[in-house]
Design a protein around this motif. Structure first.
Motif, mmCIF file in Angstrom:
data_model
loop_
_atom_site.group_PDB
_atom_site.id
_atom_site.type_symbol
_atom_site.label_atom_id
_atom_site.label_comp_id
_atom_site.label_asym_id
_atom_site.label_seq_id
_atom_site.Cartn_x
_atom_site.Cartn_y
_atom_site.Cartn_z
ATOM 1 N N TYR B 35 0.881 -1.278 0.057
ATOM 2 C CA TYR B 35 0.066 -0.054 -0.086
ATOM 3 C C TYR B 35 0.871 1.336 -0.050
ATOM 4 O O TYR B 35 1.895 1.223 0.289
ATOM 5 C CB TYR B 35 -0.815 0.184 1.196
ATOM 6 C CG TYR B 35 -1.991 -0.821 1.108
ATOM 7 C CD1 TYR B 35 -1.953 -2.294 1.970
ATOM 8 C CD2 TYR B 35 -3.306 -0.430 0.908
ATOM 9 C CE1 TYR B 35 -3.050 -2.964 1.767
ATOM 10 C CE2 TYR B 35 -4.355 -1.688 0.862
ATOM 11 C CZ TYR B 35 -4.175 -2.707 1.375
ATOM 12 O OH TYR B 35 -5.197 -3.571 1.357
ATOM 13 N N GLN B 37 0.804 5.042 1.316
ATOM 14 C CA GLN B 37 0.043 6.149 2.454
ATOM 15 C C GLN B 37 0.576 7.688 2.166
ATOM 16 O O GLN B 37 1.768 7.774 2.431
ATOM 17 C CB GLN B 37 0.459 5.857 3.860
ATOM 18 C CG GLN B 37 -0.285 6.658 4.723
ATOM 19 C CD GLN B 37 -0.184 6.332 6.073
ATOM 20 O OE1 GLN B 37 0.779 5.441 6.576
ATOM 21 N NE2 GLN B 37 -1.273 6.794 7.000
ATOM 22 N N GLN B 41 -4.401 11.266 1.637
ATOM 23 C CA GLN B 41 -5.033 10.260 0.866
ATOM 24 C C GLN B 41 -5.104 8.966 1.380
ATOM 25 O O GLN B 41 -5.752 8.080 0.777
ATOM 26 C CB GLN B 41 -4.012 10.212 -0.165
ATOM 27 C CG GLN B 41 -3.594 11.379 -1.139
ATOM 28 C CD GLN B 41 -4.698 12.067 -1.525
ATOM 29 O OE1 GLN B 41 -5.438 11.394 -2.279
ATOM 30 N NE2 GLN B 41 -5.060 13.248 -1.431
ATOM 31 N N GLY B 42 -4.949 8.879 2.618
ATOM 32 C CA GLY B 42 -5.324 7.366 3.238
ATOM 33 C C GLY B 42 -4.216 6.313 2.547
ATOM 34 O O GLY B 42 -3.105 6.686 2.318
ATOM 35 N N LEU B 43 -4.656 5.163 2.688
ATOM 36 C CA LEU B 43 -4.085 4.014 2.194
ATOM 37 C C LEU B 43 -4.543 3.653 0.764
ATOM 38 O O LEU B 43 -5.629 3.103 0.796
ATOM 39 C CB LEU B 43 -3.993 2.760 3.046
ATOM 40 C CG LEU B 43 -3.022 2.658 4.213
ATOM 41 C CD1 LEU B 43 -3.277 3.931 5.283
ATOM 42 C CD2 LEU B 43 -3.157 1.242 4.885
ATOM 43 N N PHE B 45 -4.121 1.133 -2.261
ATOM 44 C CA PHE B 45 -3.770 -0.329 -2.570
ATOM 45 C C PHE B 45 -3.023 -0.267 -3.781
ATOM 46 O O PHE B 45 -3.535 0.492 -4.798
ATOM 47 C CB PHE B 45 -5.083 -1.146 -2.861
ATOM 48 C CG PHE B 45 -4.728 -2.244 -3.411
ATOM 49 C CD1 PHE B 45 -5.020 -2.704 -4.966
ATOM 50 C CD2 PHE B 45 -4.362 -3.437 -2.586
ATOM 51 C CE1 PHE B 45 -4.718 -3.796 -5.571
ATOM 52 C CE2 PHE B 45 -3.953 -4.649 -3.326
ATOM 53 C CZ PHE B 45 -4.194 -4.919 -4.838
ATOM 54 N N GLY B 59 -3.711 -2.067 -8.508
ATOM 55 C CA GLY B 59 -3.612 -0.855 -8.030
ATOM 56 C C GLY B 59 -2.503 -0.181 -8.437
ATOM 57 O O GLY B 59 -2.039 1.156 -8.021
ATOM 58 N N LEU B 91 3.944 0.924 2.485
ATOM 59 C CA LEU B 91 3.583 -0.024 3.471
ATOM 60 C C LEU B 91 3.621 -1.532 2.885
ATOM 61 O O LEU B 91 2.868 -1.524 1.826
ATOM 62 C CB LEU B 91 2.365 0.375 4.394
ATOM 63 C CG LEU B 91 2.298 1.676 5.162
ATOM 64 C CD1 LEU B 91 0.796 2.168 5.494
ATOM 65 C CD2 LEU B 91 3.179 1.566 6.384
#
Lengths: 114, 115
Positions: B35, B37, B41-43, B45, B59, B91
């Motif tokens: 992922y 981050q 923008q959040g996580l 994929f 993704g 991540l």
């Protein structure tokens, strides 16, 4: 494709007050729902999940979440917030079959004020 | 190992250079995820691997991004000709398999800064 909305960027709450972090989801079929927490300078940690069964799920550190199928929501709650609960909280969803991509929301920063 | 290990923890590179990020999952975990981050923008994929099955690459944001997983264990995420918008924390996570109920265990991440 599955998706999650966490409508609030930041949640501020006084220590000792109830804490709620909102999450709504979109997925085909039945959902598997998760909450993760990211403390400052640390990796994401699992808090709790809903797979099936009782709509109220209890997790780590006194957190719980309620699955509401009609509202497609999975809000995270804690009856009495601690300063140490200040962190970034992520809701996530995946389908119960087929593609098992886990989709995360953008996260909510929780600030617990002493 | 005891947890998911990622290296380097921090990487600063110049625009246009290639970078490789490494992930060592928990022993016995057959599923591995990447992922990204970014602030606000959040996580996002990127890709996941499950055993010997073809990976889900849907993704990956562009053809500059690629990933491989050798021997069903260690994974490398490669970004070619890096751009400033690639700056983020990458991540890696692993789980026993991609069964929907399984929990992901995350590494501490690799922070990439592209100058």
């Amino acid at each position: 494709a599955q998706s999650v909305a966490q409508p609030e960027d930041q949640v501020n709450v006084a220590e000792g007050n109830p804490l709620t972090v909102k999450c709504t989801y979109s997925v085909s079929g039945n959902p598997y729902l998760f909450w993760y927490v990211q403390y400052p300078n640390r990796g994401l940690q699992f808090l709790l999940k809903y797979i099936t069964g009782d709509n109220l799920v209890k997790g780590s550190y006194g957190f719980e979440a309620e699955f509401n199928k009609s509202q497609t929501s999975f809000h995270l709650k804690k009856p009495s917030a601690l300063v140490s609960d200040s962190a970034l909280y992520f809701c996530a969803v995946r389908r119960s079959y087929g593609n098992n991509r886990l989709a995360f929301g953008k996260g909510n920063q929780v600030v617990v004020i002493p | 190992g005891a947890g998911v290990s990622q290296s380097p923890s921090n990487k600063v590179t110049e625009k246009g250079k290639d970078v490789e990020l490494r992930c060592d999952p928990i022993s016995g975990h057959t599923a591995l995820y990447w992922y990204r981050q970014s602030l606000g923008q959040g996580l996002e994929f990127l890709i996941y691997f499950q055993g010997n099955s073809a990976p889900d690459k849907s993704g990956l944001p562009s053809d500059r991004f690629s990933a491989e997983r050798t021997g069903g264990s260690v994974s490398t995420l490669t970004i070619q000709r890096t751009q400033q918008e690639d700056s983020a924390v990458y991540l890696c996570a692993s789980s026993l398999d991609v069964s929907g109920a399984n929990v992901l265990t995350f590494g501490a991440g690799s922070r990439l800064t592209v100058l």
